[in-house]
Design an enzyme around this catalytic site. Structure first.
Site, PDB file in Angstrom:
ATOM      1  NE  ARG A 146      36.203  37.050  35.360  1.00 23.21           N
ATOM      2  CZ  ARG A 146      37.240  36.908  36.155  1.00 23.21           C
ATOM      3  NH1 ARG A 146      37.184  36.076  37.171  1.00 23.21           N
ATOM      4  NH2 ARG A 146      38.352  37.582  35.928  1.00 23.21           N
TER       5      ARG A 146
ATOM      6  N   GLY B 139      46.066  37.920  32.980  1.00 24.01           N
ATOM      7  CA  GLY B 139      47.245  37.113  32.627  1.00 24.01           C
ATOM      8  C   GLY B 139      47.239  36.745  31.150  1.00 24.01           C
TER       9      GLY B 139
ATOM     10  N   GLY C 203      42.746  42.903  34.595  1.00 27.59           N
ATOM     11  CA  GLY C 203      43.399  43.176  35.870  1.00 27.59           C
ATOM     12  C   GLY C 203      43.147  44.585  36.364  1.00 27.59           C
TER      13      GLY C 203
ATOM     14  CE  LYS D  60      57.519  43.626  42.870  1.00 27.56           C
ATOM     15  NZ  LYS D  60      57.658  42.323  43.499  1.00 27.56           N
TER      16      LYS D  60
END
Ligand code: AMP
Length: 404
Positions: A37, A378, A355, A199
């Site tokens: 990063r 996100g 992710g 999910k």
């Protein structure tokens, strides 16, 4: 991209408040275990310094919940940034207040200052206007290079941007918006999306937004079984969200009535436990016996996905195909990653959501063979949901200032 970029600005003599994403992993001795990063922000920082500007960098690290937590200090990041830049980086022990203001006053063109963790102040995540004003007072132009935080309306990502005449996108932000934006707005077709992960609930809005936009939609991961249950399949003890079964039926019906073709796994790797030594078996997707769980897509599904992906010119992938953290259930994810890498080599545009899918690609050493790997899990999901990210919306548009 409609937003003004650092490439459009000459920073000579200017004090740039640069919101970066230095939320890096640290070990228990505060050593940085992965500095990607920090490296990611270098092009933006170097451009400003090279122009003869001053960089006042700020970031969050972890979730200190509004108080000083020594293990979440950005001090080790200042040291690593200095190493990577090959020049000193001054560190301010508080992101606002007299010490930071004094250090900024002393800066010369080409100097770099890093402010302490923004989230040591609870006002940061509350987007407090007074806190935003104090931060904004440190610079005269704002740069946001923290795509991974752009879906949050925090003081340093949103509030502060409105307090500058110019609030511009850094190179990393620009790259994210280019690849994710082009994929959604102007994709080379056929355009495919591959969605996986645990999910269905976390991806419903993405699926809804992609229906009619993508030509092919591939579903894998744990969410398969809520769809499978909706179709009356035997799913054994697989992960299922009972409260989403009706919704899954509605989504299937909606996809059938659209221009999007749905590709569903035909087989699954099953086991009775999730472990590195689990005994596995491959069965048809509608015949999972009681006591066993579907934990990866099977070889026939991999073949189907590979064949149907072959002619696609743009692919967006978010979420692993199975419980890839354990080798017995990692084959599906690995095969998809390898398929996409080979497609990229042949000119397809491949965009990996952040992710777990980004982690899987990195684990396989295939990072360099994808067109773009998003730095924000996100944020990229919200982007794919079609939402306007507050940190992006707050940036100056080219049309506003006549930049073309
Ligand atoms: P997400 O954060 O929703 O993208 O989910 C990622 C997680 O989904 C990973 O940790 C995987 O282990 C998990 N996952 C993938 N496939 C399955 C599956 N068939 N059953 C349970 N968990 C799964």
């Amino acid at each position: 991209m409609d937003k003004v970029s650092v490439a459009d600005i000459n920073f000579r003599g200017r004090k740039a408040l640069v919101r970066v994403d230095f939320n890096v992993p640290l070990d228990d001795k505060q050593r940085i275990t992965d500095d990607r990063r920090i490296r990611g922000a270098l092009p933006t920082i170097q451009k400003i310094l090279k122009d003869g500007g001053k960089v006042i960098a700020c970031s969050h690290l972890g979730r200190p919940k509004g108080e000083f937590v020594a293990s979440m200090s950005l001090k080790p990041v200042a040291d690593r940034l200095a190493e990577l830049l090959g020049r000193p980086v001054t560190f301010a022990e508080d992101c606002i207040g007299p010490e930071a203001a004094n250090l900024v006053d002393k800066m010369q063109p080409g100097d770099c200052l890093l402010l302490e963790n923004l989230r040591f102040h609870k006002q940061e995540t509350k987007n407090d206007p007074d806190f935003a004003r104090k931060l904004a007072a440190l610079g005269d132009i704002y740069v946001n290079d923290a795509f991974g935080s752009a879906h949050r309306a925090h003081a340093s990502t949103e509030g502060v941007a409105h307090l500058f005449n110019q609030a511009v996108a850094g190179f990393l932000m620009e790259k994210e918006l280019k690849y994710l934006g082009e994929a959604l707005d102007n994709p080379k077709r056929p355009f495919a999306a591959i969605l996986g992960g645990a999910k269905i609930s976390g991806k419903i809005d993405v699926i809804e937004n992609l229906i009619g936009k993508v030509d092919k939609l591939f579903i894998g991961g744990g969410m398969v079984f809520t769809f499978a249950k909706a179709q009356g399949y035997a799913i054994g003890n697989s992960l299922v969200e009972e409260d989403r079964v009706d919704m899954a039926s509605q989504i299937i019906a909606k996809i059938k009535g659209s221009s999007t073709r749905l590709y569903f796994p035909t087989d699954a790797v099953i086991a009775s436990e999730i472990s590195d030594s689990a005994a596995t078996e491959v069965v048809a997707i509608d015949k999972i016996p009681d006591g066993r769980m579907g934990l990866d897509i099977g070889p026939a599904s991999v073949e189907l996905f590979r064949t149907e992906l072959a002619d696609c010119k743009t692919v967006v992938w978010n979420g692993p195909m199975g419980v890839f953290e354990h080798p017995p259930f990692a084959k599906g994810t690995k095969a998809i990653a390898e398929t996409l890498a080979a497609m990229t080599d042949k000119g397809a545009i491949t965009v990996i959501g952040g992710g777990d899918s980004a982690a899987a690609v990195a684990q396989l050493g295939l990072d360099d063979r994808m067109t773009h790997i998003s730095t924000g899990g996100g944020a990229s999901l919200e982007f794919l949901e079609g939402k306007l990210l507050p940190g992006v919306a707050a940036l100056t548009s080219k049309s506003e200032v006549g930049v073309s």
